[in-house]
Write a protein that holds these residues in place. Structure first.
Motif: not given
Lengths: 136, 664, 116
Positions: B532-536, B561-566, B593-596, B598-600
């Motif tokens: 399933l894909a959501i928000g990147g 969980v992955s994002r943009g290949g990572d 996410d420590k940087v942004t 935001e929460d998944l």
């Protein structure tokens, strides 16, 4: 010092009036909320209401496919009315037969069709005496 | 041992009734020894309540199920920390905690102020005793924690969702807040009763109010965090009456904290301040009542209990007596100072009060409307989320902006020219931020965009204030920038501590705006291997496992969980089935996410027999700023609360000049 | 059970003693009147508060001016009035002092603080 009508007080008074106006405008345009009714009072109502009642089995179906079906009866009163409910969306953990729930929706051809995800279950009472027979 | 507990509470009731009657008589007749005796009674009441509390605590820890309360709220298998928290988990215990904190605060407030505010204390004692009488009466006669029964083999256990570290701290902190508001209330009534309407009652209670307000704020944040991670519907605030019960007194107390500054600086608003503190205390009683009485439909509401009518009667009595006292002293409360200009710090604070109160009353209306409509039309009408969200925006957004404007306007009156100069830079920052955000797509929610822009404005003003203050301090001869900064903070704790608190509110606003106006959600039924894909992000449902813990069977679905290949690791979401309590709880999976920030957020809504799972996934931008805001809020409060020796010396000197003893 | 009763009785007795303490310690006091501020002292306190408020406002105006919150024009406008108010408050205090001193020169001393 002579007391003249200060523009400051006028500004404050106008602000209070503005706040009141915002409030009144909203409540008159957006209207009130939904009436909260018990299953026995549901008959004949066409609009969207909030139904509050006790869950009665059997519970069938799937809330994420086709709809969870169960029935609701009045809390507390001896009324025999049972309202059939069809619910889709998230089902709270505490949902089970005998639980007190609140659900938004409207009556459609004899079945209460719920707004998806609108079910709220009441936490089991912390602050009231538990019914007997609950402990192991 | 329950007899000891019951006896201790009866003694407490006797003591506070004595403190009320004797204290009142002593204050009215001016009798020193009687006043001292009443004071002793109030302090002794704390110790007897403490004894009763120890009895209950011991019974809990010992798993003594002959105490009906212990059997109802705990079980053998319950971990000790939660067994202790069961003290305030049920009706009777929570009332005992209220009483304990109340007598504790009363004893402390009286002891700390006994010399320099003697003439106030003499009236504070009976007022405090009156409130304590109500609560002691409840725990002695209406809801005793020491009811006994034939001990069952095991207790009923604790609701699983309450077995969470946040629930350990949330109620005690809220109680510190609710009860803490009794102190300024008691001093205000004492000021009215004694006719000592100078600012001493404000000074004596300033730190108490701040402490109570901080506790109430942090308590609510903890509750919101608990709702977010434990109840797990994807949100943190549902405008439920029980949540509003804590928010309303907090808003009133916030208004009070600001308007007292006007009284201190300009001698204005004496009537307003007294009314505000009465409102804050009444709302805190009302909030306590709401969480117990079952009169409103609430996810937390508890079924009909006999305690409701008593609370209502006491609240009514409190309001009536307080307003009567205000009316009686009305002429002495009037001040000759007038508001000079609509563009002044006083005016900004008044607008702040107006908006805070408007929001508070709008929420109050939303809470009581079902009760009123049921009484009048025979049918309870419930106001939904959209009602509250509207007023939060309508009043909250201007309030946010005011936070940046107020501190930078002069007292009495400010010219347009100075405003233009002061606000030039922050306005520019805000406009630039607004444009950048629009470009980044924040236009999808206008209120959200406005919140962000206003937040940028306020943040710029705070940074500017710190910078200018430090520079001015350095110009006065400080050795280095850090030294200038710390000396600035040391000499102006209230102001700069307040700025830090404002900064925390800005963070809160950004976090709330991000996670509610710019979030996304996806629902999907996944079988093993599906994604399933959501928000990147891309989530792959890998496996389903079942395991046993001390008191529950745990089912967990593991997702990659992955994002943009990572590859970002795995997340688990599922359910716990508690054996003794026979309840199921949702266990959500959260990746922050420590940087942004935001929460998944993953909820395993339904685990089907064939191994497939219905998932609901949220992406909540910036939500972690909300929790960060809590930490900054604590820091700001700590700075403001910190004892200020310079101020102390000034107050002591002033007291000395009128013959009050120099010690506090 | 009996231990609990004994403890309870002991507790009640202790509380009665604590409450009666002031009377037990001073069965025949010189004065039982509450040590309250009288009219003069209360008035003086009000004057002190007015003085502190005026001085505080001056300090804050200076601070705001130094940090640049208040422009030079606004500063010049307000400083005069604030200085006048502070002076008036100090005057009122001094006048109050002199009055009370001439009125009751032999009043037994509660310390009234440093005087010019």
């Amino acid at each position: 010092m002579a007391r003249k009508a200060s523009p400051a007080r006028l500004v404050i008074a106008l602000s209070v009036a503005a706040v009141l106006a915002v409030f009144l405008l909203y409540t008159s345009i957006a209207g009130g909320g939904n009436p909260s009714v018990a299953p026995s009072a549901l008959q004949g109502r066409t609009g969207e209401v909030q139904l509050a009642g006790l869950v009665v089995g059997p519970v069938t179906g799937d809330a994420h496919a086709g709809g969870l079906r169960f029935r609701l009866k009045d809390i507390g009163s001896k009324s025999k009315t049972r309202v059939a409910v069809r619910y889709t969306g998230s089902v709270p953990d505490l949902f089970k037969v005998g639980r007190h729930i609140v659900i938004d929706g409207r009556l459609r051809s004899g079945v209460f069709v719920a707004e998806p995800g609108s079910m709220i279950t009441k936490c089991p009472s912390k602050y009231a005496p538990k019914q007997s027979g609950d402990s192991t | 041992m329950p007899e000891l507990g019951r006896a201790a509470l009866v003694v407490t009731l006797g003591l506070v009734v004595y403190a009320l009657v004797a204290g009142g008589a002593a204050a009215h007749l001016g009798r020193r020894r009687l006043a001292q005796s009443a004071q002793n009674a109030l302090i002794a009441a704390f110790f007897t309540t403490a004894i009763a509390s120890v009895v209950l605590l011991a019974a809990l820890v010992r798993h003594d199920f002959s105490f009906a309360y212990v059997a109802r709220t705990t079980s053998e298998a319950l971990p000790t920390a939660y067994t202790i928290s069961a003290f305030w988990g049920g009706q009777e215990g929570s009332l005992l905690l209220w009483l304990l904190v109340l007598t504790g605060f009363g004893a402390a407030a009286v002891r700390l102020n006994r010399t320099w505010a003697r003439d106030l204390i003499v009236w504070v004692v009976p007022v405090f005793a009156a409130v304590a009488t109500f609560f002691s009466f409840l725990v002695v006669a209406v809801a005793s924690p020491f009811a006994t029964q034939v001990a069952p083999p095991d207790g009923a256990g604790m609701t699983p969702s309450l077995q969470n570290p946040y629930m350990l701290a949330h109620p005690p902190l809220l109680y510190l807040g609710y009860v803490g508001l009794t102190v300024p209330f008691a001093f205000a009534l004492a000021a009215l009763l004694s006719g000592r309407l100078d600012e001493r009652w404000l000074i004596a209670t300033r730190r108490w109010t701040l402490l109570a307000w901080t506790a109430l704020g942090i308590g609510q944040l903890l509750g919101a965090h608990w709702a977010y991670v434990e109840v797990g519907w994807g949100g943190y605030y549902a405008w439920d009456p029980v949540e509003n019960a804590a928010l309303m007194p907090w808003l009133a107390a916030t208004a009070f904290l600001h308007s007292v500054m006007i009284q201190e600086k300009r001698g204005m608003l004496k009537i307003w301040n007294v009314l505000l503190v009465i409102l804050a205390f009444s709302l805190s009683l009302f909030g306590t009542f709401l969480t117990r009485s079952g009169v409103v439909n609430s996810i937390h509401a508890f079924t009909q209990s006999s305690i409701g009518p008593w609370f209502l009667a006491f609240i009514g009595l409190t309001v009536a007596v307080s307003l009567g006292l205000v009316f009686w002293r009305l002429s002495q409360l009037r001040s000759p100072t007038r508001l000079e200009s609509p563009i002044s710090r006083e005016a900004a604070f008044l607008f702040n009060n107006l908006l805070l109160l408007a929001l508070c009353l709008a929420i109050l209306w939303g809470v009581v409307y079902p009760m009123l409509s049921e009484a009048i039309r025979g049918e309870a009408v419930v106001l939904g989320r959209s009602y509250y969200d509207f007023f939060l925006r309508a009043f909250g957004l201007p309030l946010l902006l005011l936070m940046g404007i107020g501190p930078l306007i002069a007292w009495r009156s400010a010219s347009f020219r100075s405003l233009a100069t002061t606000f030039r830079w922050p306005t520019l920052v805000a406009l630039v931020a607004g444009v950048v955000l629009l470009v980044l797509g924040a236009g999808s929610s206008i209120p959200g965009l406005i919140a962000y822009t206003f937040s940028a404005f306020v943040f710029a003003t705070i940074v500017m204030e710190f910078a200018r203050g430090t520079r001015a301090r350095k110009a006065l001869g400080a050795v280095s920038w850090p030294a200038a900064f710390s000396s600035l903070m040391a000499r102006n704790r209230r102001r700069y501590g307040g700025y830090v608190v404002h900064a925390s509110i800005v963070l809160l606003a950004i976090g709330v705006a991000g996670s509610s106006a710019f979030d996304s959600v996806a629902d999907a039924k996944l079988t093993r291997g599906e994604s399933l894909a959501i928000g990147g992000y891309t989530l792959v449902y890998r496996s389903l496992d079942e395991r046993q813990s001390a008191n529950a069977t745990e089912i967990r679905a593991t997702l990659g969980v992955s994002r943009g290949g990572d590859d970002l690791g795995t997340l688990e979401a599922g359910k716990n089935a508690y054996t003794i309590e026979r309840q199921v709880s949702n266990e959500v999976g959260i990746r922050s996410d420590k940087v942004t920030g935001e929460d998944l957020f993953v909820i395993a809504e339904q685990i089907n027999a064939d191994g497939s799972v219905n998932f609901r996934v949220f992406v909540k931008p910036l939500v972690n700023l909300i929790w960060l805001a809590g930490l900054v809020f604590l820091l700001g409060s700590a700075i403001t609360l910190w004892p200020d020796r310079r101020e102390q010396r000034r107050l002591v000197a002033r007291a000395g000049e009128v013959g009050l003893p120099a010690t506090r | 059970m009996t231990i609990a009763l004994l403890l309870a009785v002991a507790l009640a007795v202790a509380c009665v003693v604590v409450v009666a303490f002031p009377f037990l310690m001073e069965p025949e006091p010189e004065t039982d009147a509450l040590d309250e501020l009288d009219e003069d002292e209360r008035h003086r306190l009000e004057l002190l508060e007015a003085r502190d408020r005026a001085l505080g406002a001056l300090k804050e105006l200076e601070f705001d001016h130094r940090t640049g919150t208040i422009s030079d024009d606004d500063y010049r406008e307000q400083i005069g009035q604030l200085r006048r108010e502070a002076a008036a408050a100090l005057q009122a205090l001094r006048r109050g002092d002199n009055e009370s001193r001439t009125e009751a020169p032999d009043r037994e001393g509660r310390p009234i603080g440093g005087r010019t």
